[in-house]
Design an enzyme around this catalytic site. Structure first.
Site, PDB file in Angstrom:
ATOM      1  N   PHE A   1     -33.035  25.288 -18.463  1.00  0.00           N
ATOM      2  CA  PHE A   1     -34.232  25.648 -19.234  1.00  0.00           C
ATOM      3  C   PHE A   1     -35.443  25.028 -18.543  1.00  0.00           C
ATOM      4  O   PHE A   1     -35.528  23.804 -18.399  1.00  0.00           O
ATOM      5  CB  PHE A   1     -34.103  25.128 -20.671  1.00  0.00           C
TER       6      PHE A   1
ATOM      7  N   PRO B   1     -45.399  20.196 -13.024  1.00  0.00           N
ATOM      8  CA  PRO B   1     -45.966  18.943 -12.502  1.00  0.00           C
ATOM      9  C   PRO B   1     -47.204  18.506 -13.290  1.00  0.00           C
ATOM     10  O   PRO B   1     -47.394  17.327 -13.540  1.00  0.00           O
ATOM     11  CB  PRO B   1     -46.336  19.304 -11.056  1.00  0.00           C
TER      12      PRO B   1
ATOM     13  N   GLN C   1     -24.658 -17.203 -35.182  1.00  0.00           N
ATOM     14  CA  GLN C   1     -25.449 -16.243 -35.973  1.00  0.00           C
ATOM     15  C   GLN C   1     -26.364 -15.421 -35.067  1.00  0.00           C
ATOM     16  O   GLN C   1     -26.578 -14.237 -35.301  1.00  0.00           O
ATOM     17  CB  GLN C   1     -26.304 -16.982 -37.005  1.00  0.00           C
TER      18      GLN C   1
ATOM     19  N   ILE D   1     -26.023  -9.630 -24.968  1.00  0.00           N
ATOM     20  CA  ILE D   1     -24.779 -10.221 -25.496  1.00  0.00           C
ATOM     21  C   ILE D   1     -23.758 -10.412 -24.369  1.00  0.00           C
ATOM     22  O   ILE D   1     -22.988 -11.369 -24.385  1.00  0.00           O
ATOM     23  CB  ILE D   1     -24.220  -9.348 -26.652  1.00  0.00           C
ATOM     24  N   LEU D   2     -23.784  -9.551 -23.382  1.00  0.00           N
ATOM     25  CA  LEU D   2     -22.850  -9.721 -22.259  1.00  0.00           C
ATOM     26  C   LEU D   2     -23.364 -10.708 -21.212  1.00  0.00           C
ATOM     27  O   LEU D   2     -22.653 -11.029 -20.247  1.00  0.00           O
ATOM     28  CB  LEU D   2     -22.552  -8.372 -21.584  1.00  0.00           C
TER      29      LEU D   2
ATOM     30  N   GLY E   1     -24.738 -12.560 -18.095  1.00  0.00           N
ATOM     31  CA  GLY E   1     -24.731 -12.209 -16.669  1.00  0.00           C
ATOM     32  C   GLY E   1     -23.873 -10.991 -16.397  1.00  0.00           C
ATOM     33  O   GLY E   1     -24.243 -10.111 -15.608  1.00  0.00           O
TER      34      GLY E   1
ATOM     35  N   GLU F   1     -37.425  16.075 -23.900  1.00  0.00           N
ATOM     36  CA  GLU F   1     -37.448  16.853 -25.152  1.00  0.00           C
ATOM     37  C   GLU F   1     -38.517  16.322 -26.099  1.00  0.00           C
ATOM     38  O   GLU F   1     -38.329  16.288 -27.313  1.00  0.00           O
ATOM     39  CB  GLU F   1     -36.068  16.818 -25.826  1.00  0.00           C
TER      40      GLU F   1
ATOM     41  N   THR G   1     -41.646  13.140 -25.775  1.00  0.00           N
ATOM     42  CA  THR G   1     -41.618  11.669 -25.725  1.00  0.00           C
ATOM     43  C   THR G   1     -41.702  11.097 -27.148  1.00  0.00           C
ATOM     44  O   THR G   1     -42.041  11.813 -28.098  1.00  0.00           O
ATOM     45  CB  THR G   1     -42.826  11.133 -24.932  1.00  0.00           C
ATOM     46  N   SER G   2     -41.460   9.788 -27.259  1.00  0.00           N
ATOM     47  CA  SER G   2     -41.565   9.149 -28.580  1.00  0.00           C
ATOM     48  C   SER G   2     -42.974   9.310 -29.146  1.00  0.00           C
ATOM     49  O   SER G   2     -43.151   9.498 -30.356  1.00  0.00           O
ATOM     50  CB  SER G   2     -41.224   7.657 -28.473  1.00  0.00           C
TER      51      SER G   2
HETATM   52  C1  LIG Z   1     -34.055  13.485 -16.499  1.00  0.00           C
HETATM   53  C2  LIG Z   1     -35.020  14.494 -17.039  1.00  0.00           C
HETATM   54  C3  LIG Z   1     -34.565  15.739 -17.410  1.00  0.00           C
HETATM   55  C4  LIG Z   1     -35.454  16.694 -17.883  1.00  0.00           C
HETATM   56  N1  LIG Z   1     -34.998  17.954 -18.175  1.00  0.00           N
HETATM   57  C5  LIG Z   1     -35.896  18.927 -18.452  1.00  0.00           C
HETATM   58  C6  LIG Z   1     -35.485  20.281 -18.567  1.00  0.00           C
HETATM   59  O1  LIG Z   1     -34.302  20.609 -18.440  1.00  0.00           O
HETATM   60  N2  LIG Z   1     -36.418  21.225 -18.782  1.00  0.00           N
HETATM   61  C7  LIG Z   1     -37.737  20.919 -18.909  1.00  0.00           C
HETATM   62  O2  LIG Z   1     -38.536  21.827 -19.107  1.00  0.00           O
HETATM   63  N3  LIG Z   1     -38.169  19.646 -18.830  1.00  0.00           N
HETATM   64  C8  LIG Z   1     -37.288  18.643 -18.585  1.00  0.00           C
HETATM   65  N4  LIG Z   1     -37.709  17.343 -18.455  1.00  0.00           N
HETATM   66  C9  LIG Z   1     -39.132  17.040 -18.584  1.00  0.00           C
HETATM   67  C10 LIG Z   1     -39.476  16.265 -19.843  1.00  0.00           C
HETATM   68  O3  LIG Z   1     -39.338  17.056 -20.975  1.00  0.00           O
HETATM   69  C11 LIG Z   1     -40.900  15.696 -19.649  1.00  0.00           C
HETATM   70  O4  LIG Z   1     -40.799  14.645 -18.690  1.00  0.00           O
HETATM   71  C12 LIG Z   1     -41.477  15.196 -20.930  1.00  0.00           C
HETATM   72  O5  LIG Z   1     -41.799  16.266 -21.767  1.00  0.00           O
HETATM   73  C13 LIG Z   1     -42.750  14.376 -20.729  1.00  0.00           C
HETATM   74  O6  LIG Z   1     -43.675  15.045 -19.922  1.00  0.00           O
HETATM   75  P1  LIG Z   1     -44.325  14.265 -18.680  1.00  0.00           P
HETATM   76  O7  LIG Z   1     -43.225  13.640 -17.934  1.00  0.00           O
HETATM   77  O8  LIG Z   1     -45.233  15.193 -17.977  1.00  0.00           O
HETATM   78  O9  LIG Z   1     -45.159  13.098 -19.332  1.00  0.00           O
HETATM   79  P2  LIG Z   1     -46.703  13.131 -19.740  1.00  0.00           P
HETATM   80  O10 LIG Z   1     -46.934  14.295 -20.648  1.00  0.00           O
HETATM   81  O11 LIG Z   1     -47.540  12.999 -18.536  1.00  0.00           O
HETATM   82  O12 LIG Z   1     -46.791  11.810 -20.591  1.00  0.00           O
HETATM   83  C14 LIG Z   1     -46.942  10.522 -19.995  1.00  0.00           C
HETATM   84  C15 LIG Z   1     -47.140   9.496 -21.096  1.00  0.00           C
HETATM   85  O13 LIG Z   1     -48.315   9.832 -21.863  1.00  0.00           O
HETATM   86  C16 LIG Z   1     -47.971   9.977 -23.233  1.00  0.00           C
HETATM   87  N5  LIG Z   1     -48.741  11.042 -23.845  1.00  0.00           N
HETATM   88  C17 LIG Z   1     -48.967  12.298 -23.361  1.00  0.00           C
HETATM   89  N6  LIG Z   1     -49.702  13.000 -24.226  1.00  0.00           N
HETATM   90  C18 LIG Z   1     -49.928  12.204 -25.299  1.00  0.00           C
HETATM   91  C19 LIG Z   1     -50.621  12.350 -26.526  1.00  0.00           C
HETATM   92  N7  LIG Z   1     -51.220  13.490 -26.855  1.00  0.00           N
HETATM   93  N8  LIG Z   1     -50.652  11.313 -27.379  1.00  0.00           N
HETATM   94  C20 LIG Z   1     -50.049  10.144 -27.046  1.00  0.00           C
HETATM   95  N9  LIG Z   1     -49.365   9.931 -25.914  1.00  0.00           N
HETATM   96  C21 LIG Z   1     -49.319  10.949 -25.050  1.00  0.00           C
HETATM   97  C22 LIG Z   1     -46.470  10.318 -23.234  1.00  0.00           C
HETATM   98  O14 LIG Z   1     -45.864  10.010 -24.460  1.00  0.00           O
HETATM   99  C23 LIG Z   1     -45.970   9.456 -22.081  1.00  0.00           C
HETATM  100  O15 LIG Z   1     -45.746   8.160 -22.532  1.00  0.00           O
HETATM  101  C24 LIG Z   1     -36.827  16.367 -18.020  1.00  0.00           C
HETATM  102  C25 LIG Z   1     -37.279  15.101 -17.665  1.00  0.00           C
HETATM  103  C26 LIG Z   1     -36.405  14.177 -17.159  1.00  0.00           C
HETATM  104  C27 LIG Z   1     -36.937  12.843 -16.738  1.00  0.00           C
END
Ligand SMILES: Cc1cc2nc3c(=O)[nH]c(=O)nc-3n(C[C@H](O)[C@H](O)[C@H](O)COP(=O)(O)OP(=O)(O)OC[C@H]3O[C@@H](n4cnc5c(N)ncnc54)[C@H](O)[C@@H]3O)c2cc1C
Length: 409
Positions: free
Chosen positions: A132, A137, A304, A363-364, A366, A389, A391-392
């Site tokens: 997908f 970039p 603990q 916990i593990l 070294g 999918e 970001t947080s």
């Molecule tokens: C291993 C891997 C597999 C992947 N697989 C797929 C795939 O199969 N298909 C696909 O289409 N994509 C894929 N991705 C892409 C992935 O979904 C994107 O990397 C992701 O959506 C974040 O986009 P970005 O890397 O351009 O980060 P950016 O959008 O540049 O974000 C950079 C930082 O800025 C923050 N940020 C950006 N906008 C805002 C906002 N409005 N408010 C607050 N914070 C913000 C983000 O949270 C992040 O911390 C993959 C990525 C990786 C690393």
């Protein structure tokens, strides 16, 4: 007392799901887990593991189809948790195609689902992949700004795709690619559609393959689209529906969901379940270690400081799973995510996986920091769940918008 509604609330999985979970767990424990370190080092798609899984029907459209259709909605979360409990890199190789298939299932016509989804899996002895392609970039999180263009060549009844996609799971090595592209860039996200690129289509090539921090058994690469021509029937959902939607948007009406966003929404609880699997693996591993590692004449778990960490880890894993199951159940029952419950599950599960795997390393001691033990790999793997999918931060934005009703940016 009663309002006449159903009196039953249950988290009991029932016989079918329990049996399926046991079956997937057995494969995860005997095939996936033992292979995790090797494929992490090799940084390659673990084809032999995919073949093994295909042989028993686990890597198949039938299996994923059944779990997606399962009545409670818990089929996918239960299966994904077990696979990723085994290993996240291999797990992603095993489920990456199903994420591409969801892009077709969520918006496609029955004919498109029937024609293309089986080709994303192949058959035992001839395993295939799906990919997908949404991220680019420049536009990553900002899906609405996608630059890849799709133009319609009416004379040939073909769509012509041009652009560069990046970070694509299975990108360039998949049999079928699903590509999100702008049909009418002036309409932003509402002017986009998804396109199926059939196997062997000229003009689609793999760019750079990325070397990654974690989930290294999963192939991630750029996909370059240069005058890629696909048949007119390859626009997901069909030409007629697309034209109607675009017309509605141009008239100022609502044009439905963005193509990419719909796919992400449907797949979020599944991605959350992957994170739960990694977190659970780490919590269990650290617990066993704390029971047996002796310092100062007693198991470290008797402190603990360590036991409380284990308690927090278990509670967090269960909380993440409950949010995941809720979202998956809601989605299957057709209940709208009014408070962005799908995003909640992804956010909490992703953050939990990072924290719990980090605590497991602690916990593990070294040993946890070395490649002799799996927790350092699981920690590297876990980090992806706060990034892909959505970001947080993006999940928080979606939840923030849902709960405040404000245009949070
Ligand atoms: C291993 C891997 C597999 C992947 N697989 C797929 C795939 O199969 N298909 C696909 O289409 N994509 C894929 N991705 C892409 C992935 O979904 C994107 O990397 C992701 O959506 C974040 O986009 P970005 O890397 O351009 O980060 P950016 O959008 O540049 O974000 C950079 C930082 O800025 C923050 N940020 C950006 N906008 C805002 C906002 N409005 N408010 C607050 N914070 C913000 C983000 O949270 C992040 O911390 C993959 C990525 C990786 C690393």
């Amino acid at each position: 007392m009663s309002d006449g509604g159903p009196a039953v609330f249950s988290l009991d999985l029932g016989d079918d799901l329990t049996e399926m979970r046991g079956w997937v767990h057995e494969f995860a424990a005997s095939v996936i887990r033992p292979a995790g370190a090797e494929w992490d080092e090799r940084e390659e798609t673990p084809w032999p593991v995919l073949e093994e899984a295909a042989k028993i029907g686990l890597y198949s459209l039938d299996f994923y189809g059944q779990q997606y259709m399962e009545g409670s909605g818990l089929g996918i979360p239960v299966a994904f948790e077990e696979l990723f409990w085994g290993d996240a890199g291999i797990g992603l190789s095993l489920v990456g195609s199903s994420l591409a298939a969801v892009a077709v299932v969520a918006n496609g016509t029955p004919e498109q689902i029937g024609e293309w989804c089986p080709q994303m899996f192949g058959s035992p002895g001839e395993v295939k992949l799906g990919a997908f392609c949404s991220s680019e970039p420049e536009p990553g999180s900002d899906v609405g700004a996608i630059k890849t263009r799709a133009t319609y060549d009416a004379a040939a009844d073909e769509w012509v795709l041009n652009g560069v996609k990046t970070w694509v799971t299975n990108g360039g090595i998949a049999n079928v690619h699903v590509v999100v592209a702008a049909v009418d860039p002036a309409l932003g996200s509402r002017g986009q559609a998804s396109f199926i690129v059939p196997p062997g289509t000229r003009g689609l090539s793999m760019g750079q393959k990325f070397r990654k921090h974690g989930i290294r058994a999963s192939h991630t690469a750029e996909v370059v689209l240069s005058d890629v021509r696909v048949p007119g029937r390859c626009v997901v959902g069909g030409r007629e529906r697309l034209d109607e939607r675009l017309a509605r948007v141009r008239e100022g009406g609502r044009g439905g969901e963005q193509a990419a966003m719909k796919t992400f929404e449907a797949s979020r609880p599944g991605v959350a379940a992957m994170a739960v699997g990694v977190a659970r693996a780490a919590a269990e591993y650290a617990t066993e270690y704390a029971q047996t590692r002796v310092q100062f004449g007693r198991p470290i778990g008797q402190n603990q400081a360590v036991a409380f960490m284990l308690a927090d880890m278990r509670a967090a894993v269960d909380a993440a799973r409950l949010l995941t199951w809720r979202a998956a159940w809601m989605a299957r029952q057709g209940k709208p995510f009014t408070n962005a419950e799908g995003s909640m599950s992804k956010l909490v599960a992703g953050e939990t996986a990072v924290r719990v795997t980090e605590q497991a390393i602690q916990i593990l001691g070294g040993n946890g920091y070395t490649r002799e033990y799996p927790v350092e790999r699981w920690h590297r793997d876990a980090k992806i769940f706060t990034i892909f999918e959505g970001t947080s931060e993006i999940q928080r934005m979606l939840i923030g918008r849902a709960v405040t009703g404000l245009d949070v940016r």
